[in-house]
Design an enzyme around this catalytic site. Structure first.
Site, PDB file in Angstrom:
ATOM      1  N   ASP A 167      -4.355 -10.108  -8.131  1.00 49.60           N
ATOM      2  CA  ASP A 167      -4.595  -9.234  -9.281  1.00 49.60           C
ATOM      3  C   ASP A 167      -3.392  -8.491  -9.858  1.00 49.60           C
ATOM      4  OD1 ASP A 167      -4.438  -7.708  -6.961  1.00 49.60           O
ATOM      5  OD2 ASP A 167      -6.424  -6.804  -7.152  1.00 49.60           O
ATOM      6  N   GLU A 174     -11.994  -0.190 -10.424  1.00 51.04           N
ATOM      7  CA  GLU A 174     -11.527  -1.135 -11.435  1.00 51.04           C
ATOM      8  C   GLU A 174     -12.363  -1.157 -12.707  1.00 51.04           C
ATOM      9  OE1 GLU A 174      -9.544  -1.832  -7.790  1.00 51.04           O
ATOM     10  OE2 GLU A 174     -11.726  -1.824  -8.176  1.00 51.04           O
ATOM     11  N   ARG A 194       0.638   3.796  -3.294  1.00 53.16           N
ATOM     12  CA  ARG A 194       0.004   5.084  -3.009  1.00 53.16           C
ATOM     13  C   ARG A 194       1.033   6.190  -2.830  1.00 53.16           C
ATOM     14  NH1 ARG A 194      -5.590   4.021  -0.126  1.00 53.16           N
ATOM     15  NH2 ARG A 194      -5.760   1.760  -0.307  1.00 53.16           N
ATOM     16  N   GLU A 254       0.826  -1.209   0.000  1.00 50.01           N
ATOM     17  CA  GLU A 254       0.000   0.000   0.000  1.00 50.01           C
ATOM     18  C   GLU A 254       0.863   1.263   0.000  1.00 50.01           C
ATOM     19  OE1 GLU A 254      -3.056   0.087  -0.540  1.00 50.01           O
ATOM     20  OE2 GLU A 254      -3.920  -1.825   0.082  1.00 50.01           O
TER      21      GLU A 254
END
Length: 578
Positions: free
Chosen positions: A320, A453, A192, A188
């Site tokens: 993913d 998404e 980010r 993360e």
């Protein structure tokens, strides 16, 4: 005959006297004339030689340019020797783009939504990670790293919100501090914070963002100090202690370990310090040693042995973005031979993906199953709705036939994902869906947390096909967010897409991804062109930079190479235009 011979002899005698220096010494005017003729002839000859020399230099330069272009052409060929060309080269972006008045109006609406979200954050949660709109306060869900601030930087810049961007820049420069006794997610924090700062740097050329990106990346690096180079997924930012979450049984997560390559490679390119690139490429090198024939990897990997554990295979949560980055590192490196192995691994994984695709009855919606051992589970996360965009983007690297097959699958899956939204009373998608014979799809986990998404995939498909249907679908989703998620103090998710009950969180990725992709969906293709930029998994665009270095799997303490220059950087100003 005698007279003729005498005449010829007299003529020769007369000619020879002009060669005698004594002749000119007695006639100074003729001597001066001779000198003038001599100097003039010398200048003419010298000038011609200079021109020839300059011409040879120009010819040499042109020859070098031809060689360079030939090398570039070779780099832009796929595995079968077919020319790949530009991603957007065969779409509507190739021609002069006419900005539709409806598109202009819609992107202004999206921009107004961004202003509302940002001003609410600025008013109630400035400097904190995320806004809780219902209670009008901030919360530090990422350790107080200013997640929303950094996530939103490039969105502000792209939308031309200069005043807001500059205020955020001052906060980053003067207040942002990473020296926190906090156990941060490597994944993360990378997508980010490192990604957001690097994107802001690539857009603005302001070095304060690059220095901050280097600072936080240095704090994350010890996570890769494992026997295999597969990183631990949690690290303390102040002390550098790394470990994995207890709930994984000590294993590393596939997506969390294989979704730092874009950011760390970009950081090496922009700083000249290879240690970042070497760390993340060693991870891929380790995974490639046992890469399966179908390219599908379980979501848990042992960082000590480098092998996958018995666990689910999915293109949804925890799997993913590993597959996404195999494709995007190839694009980031401008598809050169140095990154060819990423494309090859991705194509292998796409063969595996095809084995997971099933279709519903009665409506024949295509979906991507999850796999447990040898069994397929008829479940698909909304998170997996990034896949249509990935497939469309990657389809342009295949030859004829295969390209059309994968683009067609991308379009089918996008239709399914759009119906995740359309099938609920609120027209907002749930977190995941189940598929049963004769029933098409039903919502599983029914919350919606403003995820991006599906609109991400609609953005790619519109850019790559020019089909305005995808814009219409995106507009419908935006209107559903406006109707159900907008409050007086920001945007919130829904606890249940069937009832419309609201939660109390404005996720940072709503500003970083959802609104950015919606804005770009209604912008000219030249705004963040896919031929010049690649998006990380948090929608932060990074400049494409040709790589000719080969894969770097050396020890990270070796001497760094000289700094790599970034091509086509635009200092300041808005990007794109017709």
């Amino acid at each position: 005959m005698a007279r003729s011979r005498s005449s010829s002899s007299s003529s020769c005698s007369s000619a020879w006297r002009y060669c005698n220096p004594a002749y000119y010494l007695k006639r100074p005017k003729r001597l001066a004339l001779l000198l003038i003729v001599f100097v003039s002839a010398t200048l003419v000859v010298w000038d011609r030689q200079t021109l020839v020399s300059e011409h040879e230099v120009e010819v040499s330069k042109l020859s070098e340019e031809v060689t360079r272009l030939q090398n570039m052409l070779e780099d832009l060929k796929d595995n079968n020797g077919n020319a790949i060309g530009k991603i957007e080269g065969n779409t509507h972006s190739r021609n002069k783009f006419v900005d539709d008045p409806i598109d202009i109006q819609r992107r202004e609406k999206v921009k107004e939504a961004m202003i509302h979200a940002w001003s609410s954050y600025e008013k109630y949660a400035w400097g904190q990670d995320e806004l809780q709109p219902q209670t009008k306060n901030g919360v530090n869900s990422f350790g107080g790293l200013g997640a929303t601030m950094i996530d939103a930087l490039d969105t502000l810049y792209i939308m031309g919100l200069d005043e807001q961007f500059q205020k955020a820049r001052e906060w980053v420069a003067n207040t942002l501090d990473f020296n926190k006794d906090y156990d941060a997610s490597v994944f993360e924090t990378t997508i980010r914070v490192v990604g957001g700062l690097l994107s802001a740097y690539d857009l603005s050329n302001d070095k304060v963002f690059l220095e901050k990106a280097r600072d936080i990346a240095d704090r994350l690096l010890p996570a890769w100090n494992t026997p295999t180079g597969i990183p631990y997924n949690i690290i303390n930012l102040a002390h550098g202690n790394a470990h994995n979450p207890s709930w994984t049984g000590g294993e590393s997560i596939l997506a969390d370990s294989g979704t730092e390559q874009l950011e760390f490679i970009a950081l090496s390119q922009r700083t000249g310090e290879l240690k970042y690139q070497q760390k993340v490429e060693r991870t891929i090198a380790e995974i490639s040693k046992t890469f399966p024939d179908d390219g599908l990897i379980p979501i848990y990997i042992n960082p000590e042995r480098g092998t996958g554990s018995y666990s689910v295979i999915t293109f949804g949560a925890m799997g993913d973005s590993f597959y996404e980055y195999l494709l995007k590192v190839w694009i980031q490196g401008n598809k050169t031979a140095a990154v060819k192995h990423y494309r090859e691994m991705w194509e292998t994984s796409m063969k595996g993906l095809l084995t997971l695709v099933k279709r519903t009855t009665p409506s024949s919606f295509a979906y991507i199953c999850e796999k447990n051992g040898h069994s397929l589970a008829d479940k698909m996360d909304e998170l997996a709705c990034f896949a249509p965009g990935m497939l469309a983007l990657g389809s342009f690297g295949y030859g004829p036939g295969e390209s059309e097959k994968f683009l067609s699958l991308a379009e089918e899956l996008a239709w399914t994902c759009y119906n995740f939204y359309q099938s609920t009373p609120t027209k907002l998608a749930g977190e995941n869906y189940f598929f049963h014979a004769g029933e098409d799809m039903t919502v599983g986990t029914s919350w919606n947390i403003l995820r991006p998404e599906t609109v991400e995939s609609l953005f790619y498909l519109w850019r790559l096909t020019g089909n305005k249907t995808y814009q219409e679908w995106g507009w419908n989703i935006f209107q559903a967010f406006e109707k159900n998620s907008r409050t007086e103090s920001g945007y919130v998710g829904l606890k249940d897409v069937n009832t419309g009950v609201k939660d109390n969180m404005m996720q940072s990725f709503f500003l970083a991804e959802t609104l950015k992709y919606l804005y770009l969906l209604f912008s000219p293709p030249s705004v963040i062109s896919l031929d010049e930029w690649v998006f990380n998994t948090e929608a932060h665009p990074l400049r494409i930079v040709s790589r000719n270095d080969g894969p770097n799997f050396k020890k990270s303490d070796e001497e760094p190479k000289s700094k790599i220059r970034i091509r086509n950087r635009k200092a300041g100003g808005r990007l794109g235009g017709d």
